[in-house]
Write a protein that holds these residues in place. Structure first.
Motif, PDB file in Angstrom:
ATOM      1  N   PHE A  16       0.822  -1.222   0.000  1.00 27.45           N
ATOM      2  CA  PHE A  16       0.000   0.000   0.000  1.00 27.45           C
ATOM      3  C   PHE A  16       0.846   1.257   0.000  1.00 27.45           C
ATOM      4  N   GLY A  17       1.910   1.277  -0.819  1.00 25.65           N
ATOM      5  CA  GLY A  17       2.760   2.457  -0.931  1.00 25.65           C
ATOM      6  C   GLY A  17       2.132   3.530  -1.806  1.00 25.65           C
ATOM      7  N   VAL A  18       2.806   4.679  -1.877  1.00 21.49           N
ATOM      8  CA  VAL A  18       2.345   5.842  -2.646  1.00 21.49           C
ATOM      9  C   VAL A  18       1.752   5.430  -3.996  1.00 21.49           C
ATOM     10  N   GLY A  19       0.519   5.838  -4.239  1.00 19.98           N
ATOM     11  CA  GLY A  19      -0.114   5.580  -5.532  1.00 19.98           C
ATOM     12  C   GLY A  19      -0.997   4.346  -5.562  1.00 19.98           C
ATOM     13  N   ALA A  20      -0.910   3.493  -4.523  1.00 20.92           N
ATOM     14  CA  ALA A  20      -1.710   2.268  -4.513  1.00 20.92           C
ATOM     15  C   ALA A  20      -3.132   2.570  -4.052  1.00 20.92           C
ATOM     16  N   VAL A  21      -4.085   1.801  -4.572  1.00 22.05           N
ATOM     17  CA  VAL A  21      -5.477   1.926  -4.161  1.00 22.05           C
ATOM     18  C   VAL A  21      -5.813   0.738  -3.270  1.00 22.05           C
ATOM     19  N   LEU A  22      -6.442   0.993  -2.132  1.00 20.65           N
ATOM     20  CA  LEU A  22      -6.733  -0.114  -1.228  1.00 20.65           C
ATOM     21  C   LEU A  22      -8.149  -0.044  -0.683  1.00 20.65           C
ATOM     22  N   ASP A  23      -8.708  -1.219  -0.453  1.00 20.65           N
ATOM     23  CA  ASP A  23     -10.029  -1.338   0.151  1.00 20.65           C
ATOM     24  C   ASP A  23      -9.879  -1.635   1.627  1.00 20.65           C
ATOM     25  N   TYR A 231      -1.291  -0.401 -10.812  1.00 19.49           N
ATOM     26  CA  TYR A 231      -0.177   0.016  -9.959  1.00 19.49           C
ATOM     27  C   TYR A 231       0.992  -0.942 -10.067  1.00 19.49           C
ATOM     28  N   TYR A 232       2.140  -0.433 -10.521  1.00 20.01           N
ATOM     29  CA  TYR A 232       3.380  -1.213 -10.521  1.00 20.01           C
ATOM     30  C   TYR A 232       4.418  -0.466  -9.683  1.00 20.01           C
ATOM     31  N   PRO A 233       4.545  -0.844  -8.411  1.00 17.41           N
ATOM     32  CA  PRO A 233       5.497  -0.132  -7.549  1.00 17.41           C
ATOM     33  C   PRO A 233       6.944  -0.472  -7.916  1.00 17.41           C
ATOM     34  N   VAL A 234       7.859   0.483  -7.702  1.00 14.60           N
ATOM     35  CA  VAL A 234       9.287   0.219  -7.890  1.00 14.60           C
ATOM     36  C   VAL A 234       9.928   0.221  -6.501  1.00 14.60           C
ATOM     37  N   PRO A 387       4.535  -2.041 -16.568  1.00  9.87           N
ATOM     38  CA  PRO A 387       5.718  -1.776 -15.740  1.00  9.87           C
ATOM     39  C   PRO A 387       6.719  -0.834 -16.417  1.00  9.87           C
ATOM     40  N   ASP A 388       6.693  -0.747 -17.741  1.00  8.53           N
ATOM     41  CA  ASP A 388       7.666   0.126 -18.389  1.00  8.53           C
ATOM     42  C   ASP A 388       7.055   1.470 -18.816  1.00  8.53           C
ATOM     43  N   ALA A 389       5.840   1.756 -18.338  1.00  3.80           N
ATOM     44  CA  ALA A 389       5.219   3.057 -18.635  1.00  3.80           C
ATOM     45  C   ALA A 389       5.902   4.148 -17.810  1.00  3.80           C
ATOM     46  N   ALA A 390       5.469   5.396 -17.986  1.00  8.36           N
ATOM     47  CA  ALA A 390       6.117   6.540 -17.329  1.00  8.36           C
ATOM     48  C   ALA A 390       6.236   6.333 -15.829  1.00  8.36           C
ATOM     49  N   PHE A 391       7.408   6.686 -15.289  1.00  9.08           N
ATOM     50  CA  PHE A 391       7.691   6.524 -13.870  1.00  9.08           C
ATOM     51  C   PHE A 391       7.206   7.752 -13.109  1.00  9.08           C
ATOM     52  N   VAL A 392       6.462   7.515 -12.029  1.00  9.33           N
ATOM     53  CA  VAL A 392       5.995   8.605 -11.172  1.00  9.33           C
ATOM     54  C   VAL A 392       6.749   8.507  -9.846  1.00  9.33           C
ATOM     55  N   PRO A 393       7.537   9.526  -9.461  1.00  5.30           N
ATOM     56  CA  PRO A 393       8.290   9.427  -8.210  1.00  5.30           C
ATOM     57  C   PRO A 393       7.376   9.493  -6.987  1.00  5.30           C
ATOM     58  N   ALA A 394       7.863   8.928  -5.865  1.00  6.25           N
ATOM     59  CA  ALA A 394       7.067   8.893  -4.631  1.00  6.25           C
ATOM     60  C   ALA A 394       6.713  10.302  -4.159  1.00  6.25           C
ATOM     61  N   ASP A 395       7.581  11.274  -4.490  1.00  2.00           N
ATOM     62  CA  ASP A 395       7.227  12.673  -4.254  1.00  2.00           C
ATOM     63  C   ASP A 395       6.806  13.258  -5.593  1.00  2.00           C
ATOM     64  N   THR A 396       5.488  13.360  -5.809  1.00  4.07           N
ATOM     65  CA  THR A 396       5.017  13.777  -7.129  1.00  4.07           C
ATOM     66  C   THR A 396       5.445  15.193  -7.470  1.00  4.07           C
ATOM     67  N   ALA A 397       5.780  15.996  -6.437  1.00  2.00           N
ATOM     68  CA  ALA A 397       6.227  17.359  -6.719  1.00  2.00           C
ATOM     69  C   ALA A 397       7.723  17.387  -7.057  1.00  2.00           C
ATOM     70  N   ARG A 398       8.398  16.261  -6.951  1.00  2.00           N
ATOM     71  CA  ARG A 398       9.815  16.120  -7.298  1.00  2.00           C
ATOM     72  C   ARG A 398      10.718  17.089  -6.546  1.00  2.00           C
ATOM     73  N   ARG A 399      10.423  17.309  -5.275  1.00  2.00           N
ATOM     74  CA  ARG A 399      11.264  18.219  -4.508  1.00  2.00           C
ATOM     75  C   ARG A 399      12.062  17.501  -3.426  1.00  2.00           C
ATOM     76  N   LEU A 400      11.448  16.485  -2.810  1.00  4.61           N
ATOM     77  CA  LEU A 400      12.093  15.822  -1.675  1.00  4.61           C
ATOM     78  C   LEU A 400      13.178  14.872  -2.159  1.00  4.61           C
ATOM     79  N   LYS A 401      14.237  14.774  -1.367  1.00  2.00           N
ATOM     80  CA  LYS A 401      15.338  13.892  -1.759  1.00  2.00           C
ATOM     81  C   LYS A 401      15.407  12.642  -0.884  1.00  2.00           C
ATOM     82  N   TRP A 402      14.346  12.377  -0.126  1.00  2.00           N
ATOM     83  CA  TRP A 402      14.314  11.135   0.638  1.00  2.00           C
ATOM     84  C   TRP A 402      13.211  10.236   0.087  1.00  2.00           C
ATOM     85  N   LEU A 403      13.220   8.974   0.479  1.00  2.00           N
ATOM     86  CA  LEU A 403      12.222   8.035  -0.004  1.00  2.00           C
ATOM     87  C   LEU A 403      11.528   7.354   1.174  1.00  2.00           C
ATOM     88  N   PRO A 404      10.279   6.939   0.959  1.00  2.00           N
ATOM     89  CA  PRO A 404       9.589   6.179   2.006  1.00  2.00           C
ATOM     90  C   PRO A 404      10.171   4.767   2.084  1.00  2.00           C
TER      91      PRO A 404
END
Ligand SMILES: [Zn+2]
Ligand SMILES: [Zn+2]
Ligand SMILES: [Zn+2]
Ligand SMILES: [Zn+2]
Ligand SMILES: [Zn+2]
Length: 613
Positions: A16-23, A231-234, A387-404
């Protein structure tokens, strides 16, 4: 009635990381980007992984009893309601839910029904290959058979009903109808809803503000919100091995000293203000940090320094983390730390002259037991549609330099094959030809780039052999020792260019206490030898044979040979390659190809027959 909606901390990276949909209990949410994460996040140390991914560090969402589904101020990873179109199962009214409608601790309720009914999320959403996700435009769908002029007479975009008809079945029975004035009941059933329909992409994900949308011309696909291609998480994973290079640990302790300095918080608050220069100088003097480190830490803390696009961690390319791990496991005097406790053992067959045991002994190299392992799993981002479609970073604003990230503790079983035996087997023409066929299929598949970080430069027989052995061993261990296959994971070390030829089977579900030592027990002599023999004996037969054994390409992208759900596949979370690049034939032989353990199986059969006589 109070409800408790909860995602365990370890699930905030996967699944259930960034971008995942969950019930959760009949409600549906999407995990928001890390730009919305709370400040109480927990530091997760992994200097080795951070250096490889080009990020400053990792944070885990603080664990909570009740996640941030509807309370923006609570700790925990943030999830927001999605899809926002809900419907009432009683009066069939559709409601466009807004954040302002949320009432903490209560699910959405129908505004019209009495007694009140809980609203249900719509089953369909739209995605595009640009990595965007959004609600289906249900108003447009209801009016899709009307002309643009007719649509203009409609007076409201939100007076919709989700009808169900008894005269039809399946999706045809469902329809969206407009009840607005001037519309005369525009309606369209859902029979053909799945697929592409010429709707426009919103150019963003649900947690992004309208201003963050980008112009997107990708065709929109309507899918079920539980669809696999949503959703294809990296995810990157690193074991905590003793640091051979001391520089990374030094950097890390320096960073800690900076964060502990009395002036650090004032500096963060006034990073561009008149006093910041003075604060900086004092911190530099007191901690020994330089400007570059302060800049990096400030950027990480405040997100205020924009990162040039070319410095964002390269997404689809996964760094090779196998090398140091392989070296740590195979070093003659293994380094040991609190979170990497390993010891050598044997199969206990050194003095065994009888077959099949001596044959098994000849084919196996080292056995190393890991009493304690620490694994860090970090999410760099995701893609949608494929899985090879456009990559969306965990920080969609592309400002943070850390990762979850999350850290998990466990134990493991590491083994290598015998190098001489392996080289001899790999030189066999039939083996090479069989693997060349799989290599062609891999070249033709979009998976190649992703899998290259695991297989090495070129797919080798040893990779398929060791990978398949890891799967078979996990299945056998689960069968014998009560572990579920989902609780065991594999790591394949099989890059010929780094002279690797081993596997690690490990559990990593535990908290800081670790797991209970059950897996390591399975690795003590004589158990592992017996387990290995049963593993390869069982691998000689699949309930789907002869079909499975003779397959020339099955599984995702036809990347498997003799390997199916009945014999070799594992739960998704256990496998590094998504259950591809597997072939029992290389382990047990068949199809005119010698298996690495083939003679051990024949010897075991002879020995069994001899005992019967
Ligand atoms: Zn209702
Ligand atoms: Zn209408
Ligand atoms: Zn899009
Ligand atoms: Zn099979
Ligand atoms: Zn696997």
């Amino acid at each position: 009635m109070s409800r408790r909606l909860r995602v365990r901390q370890s699930q905030t990276v996967l699944p259930f990381g960034v971008g995942a949909v969950l019930d959760v209990q009949g409600e549906s949410f999407v995990a928001a980007g890390i730009g919305d994460w709370p400040r109480q996040r927990q530091n997760v140390e992994s200097p080795r992984l951070a250096a490889r991914l080009g990020v400053t560090g990792f944070y885990a969402a603080p664990p909570t009893l009740n996640d941030r589904y509807d309370r923006p101020d609570a700790p925990g990873a943030p999830y927001i309601r999605f899809p926002t179109w809900l419907f009432c199962g009683s009066c069939r009214r559709m409601v466009r839910w807004r954040i302002a409608n949320e009432k903490a601790g209560t699910p959405p309720r129908c505004p019209a029904c009495s007694p009140v009914r809980q609203l249900v999320p719509m089953r369909f959403v739209q995605i595009c290959a640009g990595g965007h996700l959004g609600d289906v435009d249900w108003w447009f769908w209801a009016h899709s058979r009307r002309t643009p002029t007719e649509r203009q007479t409609c007076t409201s975009r939100e007076q919709l009903r989700f009808r169900v008809s008894e005269r039809a079945a399946g999706l045809e029975a469902l329809s969206v109808e407009c009840t607005a004035k001037g519309c005369d009941g525009a309606s369209q059933d859902l029979l053909d809803i799945l697929g592409t329909h010429g709707m426009r992409c919103s150019g963003r994900n649900p947690w992004q503000r309208v201003g963050e949308a980008v112009p997107c011309v990708q065709p929109v696909q309507i899918v079920q919100r539980t669809a696999g291609n949503l959703y294809y998480p990296v995810v990157h994973s690193a074991l905590d091995i003793p640091e051979t290079d001391t520089s990374a640990t030094t950097d890390q302790s320096l960073a800690t000293r900076v964060r502990d300095n009395d002036l650090w918080i004032p500096l963060c608050r006034a990073s561009q203000g008149p006093r910041s220069g003075t604060y900086r100088d004092i911190i530099k003097e007191e901690t020994g940090a330089d400007d570059a480190l302060l800049d990096a830490l400030l950027a990480e803390e405040t997100g205020s320094v924009p990162t040039p696009a070319d410095q964002v961690a390269a997404p689809a390319t996964r760094p090779d983390l196998s090398r140091e791990e392989w070296e740590a496991f195979t070093s003659p005097a293994p380094p040991v730390t609190r979170d990497f406790a390993i010891r050598d053992t044997t199969l206990g067959l050194a003095h065994e002259n009888a077959e099949p045991w001596s044959g098994l002994h000849r084919r196996i190299g080292r056995i190393v037991l890991a009493d304690r392992l620490r694994e860090v799993r970090a999410l760099s981002g995701f893609s949608r549609v494929s899985p090879d479609a456009a990559f969306v970073p965990a920080d969609t604003a592309r400002r943070l330099k850390w990762l979850p990230a999350v850290e998990v503790f466990g134990e493991g079983l590491f083994l290598t094959l015998d190098k001489v035996q392996l080289n001899g087997w790999e030189g066999n023409d039939h083996v090479r030809r069989r693997v060349a066929g799989m290599r062609d299929d891999l070249h033709g598949s979009f998976q190649q780039d992703r899998l290259a970080s695991l297989t090495g430069n070129e797919l080798s027989p040893r990779f398929i052999l060791l990978h398949t052995l890891a799967h078979l061993l996990i299945r056998q261990l689960a069968f014998e020792s009560g572990y579920t296959t989902a609780s065991l994971r594999e790591r394949v070390y099989a890059r010929p260019e780094h002279d690797q030829y081993g596997i690690l089977v490990y559990t990593a579900a535990g908290d800081a206490e670790g797991t209970l030592g059950g897996l390591v027990q399975q690795g003590e002599p004589p158990r592992l030898a017996e387990t290995l023999l049963r593993t390869i004996e069982a691998a000689a037969w699949c309930s789907a044979d002869p079909l499975c054994a003779e397959h020339t390409g099955q599984g995702f992208g036809n990347l498997n040979r003799a390997a199916c759900h009945a014999c070799a596949l594992l739960p998704e979370t256990s496998c590094e390659t998504g259950n591809t690049l597997l072939d029992r034939v290389l382990v047990v032989g068949g199809e005119h190809v010698p298996g690495y353990f083939e003679s051990v199986i024949s010897a075991a059969r002879v020995a069994a027959a001899a005992t019967l006589e």
